[in-house]
Design a protein around this motif. Structure first.
Motif, PDB file in Angstrom:
ATOM      1  N   UNK A 122       3.448 -23.079   0.831  1.00 54.86           N
ATOM      2  CA  UNK A 122       3.948 -22.754  -0.021  1.00 54.86           C
ATOM      3  C   UNK A 122       5.470 -22.115   0.086  1.00 54.86           C
ATOM      4  N   UNK A 123       6.079 -21.716   1.204  1.00 53.59           N
ATOM      5  CA  UNK A 123       7.372 -21.585   1.337  1.00 53.59           C
ATOM      6  C   UNK A 123       8.415 -23.097   1.174  1.00 53.59           C
ATOM      7  N   UNK A 124       7.938 -24.073   1.939  1.00 56.99           N
ATOM      8  CA  UNK A 124       8.737 -25.035   1.750  1.00 56.99           C
ATOM      9  C   UNK A 124       8.625 -25.853   0.308  1.00 56.99           C
ATOM     10  N   UNK A 125       7.240 -25.610  -0.290  1.00 56.12           N
ATOM     11  CA  UNK A 125       7.400 -26.283  -1.487  1.00 56.12           C
ATOM     12  C   UNK A 125       8.170 -25.530  -2.571  1.00 56.12           C
ATOM     13  N   UNK A 126       8.319 -24.264  -2.378  1.00 52.51           N
ATOM     14  CA  UNK A 126       9.305 -23.496  -3.208  1.00 52.51           C
ATOM     15  C   UNK A 126      10.835 -23.639  -2.857  1.00 52.51           C
ATOM     16  N   UNK A 127      11.037 -23.750  -1.796  1.00 53.80           N
ATOM     17  CA  UNK A 127      12.464 -23.938  -1.314  1.00 53.80           C
ATOM     18  C   UNK A 127      12.830 -25.267  -1.892  1.00 53.80           C
ATOM     19  N   UNK A 128      11.956 -26.428  -1.955  1.00 59.42           N
ATOM     20  CA  UNK A 128      12.415 -27.630  -2.317  1.00 59.42           C
ATOM     21  C   UNK A 128      12.002 -27.993  -3.423  1.00 59.42           C
ATOM     22  N   UNK A 129      11.602 -27.234  -4.434  1.00 58.77           N
ATOM     23  CA  UNK A 129      11.033 -27.600  -5.690  1.00 58.77           C
ATOM     24  C   UNK A 129      12.004 -28.209  -6.564  1.00 58.77           C
ATOM     25  N   UNK A 130      13.450 -27.588  -6.412  1.00 57.68           N
ATOM     26  CA  UNK A 130      14.542 -28.099  -7.453  1.00 57.68           C
ATOM     27  C   UNK A 130      15.280 -29.263  -6.817  1.00 57.68           C
ATOM     28  N   UNK A 131      14.928 -29.664  -5.462  1.00 62.41           N
ATOM     29  CA  UNK A 131      15.573 -30.759  -5.055  1.00 62.41           C
ATOM     30  C   UNK A 131      14.931 -32.105  -5.350  1.00 62.41           C
ATOM     31  N   UNK A 132      15.692 -33.417  -5.137  1.00 63.95           N
ATOM     32  CA  UNK A 132      15.069 -34.554  -5.712  1.00 63.95           C
ATOM     33  C   UNK A 132      13.884 -34.900  -4.721  1.00 63.95           C
ATOM     34  N   UNK A 133      13.015 -35.694  -5.358  1.00 64.08           N
ATOM     35  CA  UNK A 133      11.774 -36.195  -4.389  1.00 64.08           C
ATOM     36  C   UNK A 133      12.267 -36.579  -3.375  1.00 64.08           C
ATOM     37  N   UNK A 134      13.185 -37.363  -3.139  1.00 67.34           N
ATOM     38  CA  UNK A 134      13.639 -38.181  -1.990  1.00 67.34           C
ATOM     39  C   UNK A 134      14.004 -36.877  -0.860  1.00 67.34           C
ATOM     40  N   UNK A 135      14.384 -35.753  -1.233  1.00 63.89           N
ATOM     41  CA  UNK A 135      14.899 -34.849  -0.370  1.00 63.89           C
ATOM     42  C   UNK A 135      13.290 -34.171   0.428  1.00 63.89           C
ATOM     43  N   UNK A 136      12.438 -34.401  -0.266  1.00 67.17           N
ATOM     44  CA  UNK A 136      11.250 -34.097   0.096  1.00 67.17           C
ATOM     45  C   UNK A 136      10.174 -34.878   0.836  1.00 67.17           C
ATOM     46  N   UNK A 137      10.763 -36.177   0.974  1.00 68.81           N
ATOM     47  CA  UNK A 137      10.215 -37.422   1.689  1.00 68.81           C
ATOM     48  C   UNK A 137      11.027 -37.843   2.690  1.00 68.81           C
ATOM     49  N   UNK A 138      11.721 -36.879   3.461  1.00 63.94           N
ATOM     50  CA  UNK A 138      12.309 -37.194   4.607  1.00 63.94           C
ATOM     51  C   UNK A 138      13.662 -38.005   4.533  1.00 63.94           C
ATOM     52  N   UNK A 139      14.162 -38.190   3.347  1.00 60.28           N
ATOM     53  CA  UNK A 139      15.702 -38.753   3.303  1.00 60.28           C
ATOM     54  C   UNK A 139      16.588 -37.683   3.383  1.00 60.28           C
ATOM     55  N   UNK A 140      17.629 -37.860   3.976  1.00 59.51           N
ATOM     56  CA  UNK A 140      18.924 -37.040   4.038  1.00 59.51           C
ATOM     57  C   UNK A 140      19.179 -36.016   2.966  1.00 59.51           C
ATOM     58  N   UNK A 141      19.258 -34.797   3.025  1.00 52.90           N
ATOM     59  CA  UNK A 141      19.383 -33.926   1.796  1.00 52.90           C
ATOM     60  C   UNK A 141      20.898 -33.808   1.523  1.00 52.90           C
ATOM     61  N   UNK A 142      21.341 -34.147   0.320  1.00 48.88           N
ATOM     62  CA  UNK A 142      22.695 -34.028  -0.113  1.00 48.88           C
ATOM     63  C   UNK A 142      22.901 -32.865  -0.578  1.00 48.88           C
ATOM     64  N   UNK A 143      23.969 -32.025  -0.219  1.00 43.69           N
ATOM     65  CA  UNK A 143      24.505 -30.873  -0.957  1.00 43.69           C
ATOM     66  C   UNK A 143      24.586 -30.976  -2.511  1.00 43.69           C
ATOM     67  N   UNK A 144      24.276 -29.957  -3.130  1.00 41.67           N
ATOM     68  CA  UNK A 144      24.467 -29.947  -4.755  1.00 41.67           C
ATOM     69  C   UNK A 144      26.210 -30.034  -4.904  1.00 41.67           C
ATOM     70  N   UNK A 145      26.320 -30.143  -6.178  1.00 47.36           N
ATOM     71  CA  UNK A 145      27.645 -30.321  -6.550  1.00 47.36           C
ATOM     72  C   UNK A 145      28.562 -29.000  -6.268  1.00 47.36           C
TER      73      UNK A 145
END
Length: 162
Positions: free
Chosen positions: A22-45
């Motif tokens: 639940x924690x990680x689903x909520x933390x990642x919910x507003x990030x692109x699908x690619x960020x939840x599928x193991x790709x590098x997470x790019x900082x927001x604007x």
């Protein structure tokens, strides 16, 4: 604070318990699908990364030290479990702690960011602990202290404390 985490030094965790799913689903919910599928997470604007409070010390109570961690890599598997790479970015002191209803034991908290002097003291303790323990003893120590005792889901307040 134990040698379990040190600012700037990434560490990985595997989330398998329902509350951490639940924690990680909520933390990642507003990030692109690619960020939840193991790709590098790019900082927001605004330069932000997914962030939450990682509390690995007990008791979970006001004044307990914890740290803010940024999710640098996240792979959420089809069953909801996840492998994450986290980077500690600041030490904090828990201010208020409560268990979220119907979450199977997920805690939320507000916290205050520790000042420079407190951070330096913790860094000295952490580096001393790591130097004085062998790799195997170090891992046994972390697990015996309950490194996953609690991961707190939401950063409600992180304010600079002198």
């Amino acid at each position: 604070m134990t040698g379990a985490v040190r600012l700037g030094q990434p560490f990985g965790l595997h989330f398998f318990e329902p509350r951490y799913r639940l924690l990680i689903a909520e933390v990642m919910q507003n990030w692109p699908e690619s960020a939840r599928r193991g790709e590098s997470i790019v900082a927001s604007s605004r330069g932000l990364l997914p962030t939450f409070i990682y509390a690995h010390m007990s008791p979970l109570a006001p004044t307990t030290p914890a740290c803010l961690v940024q999710v640098r890599n996240c792979m959420i598997h089809p069953d909801g479990s996840a492998d994450v790479m986290l980077t500690p970015v600041a030490y904090v002191s828990l201010e208020q702690v409560w268990e979220r209803p119907n979450s199977r034991g997920l805690f939320e908290a507000s916290c205050l960011r520790m000042g420079r002097l407190q951070t330096l003291q913790i860094e000295r303790q952490v580096s001393g602990a790591a130097e004085n323990e062998s790799e195997n003893e170090f891992h046994q120590f972390i697990h015996s202290r309950g490194a996953l005792h609690a991961i707190i889901s939401h950063l409600l307040a992180a304010q600079e404390q002198d």
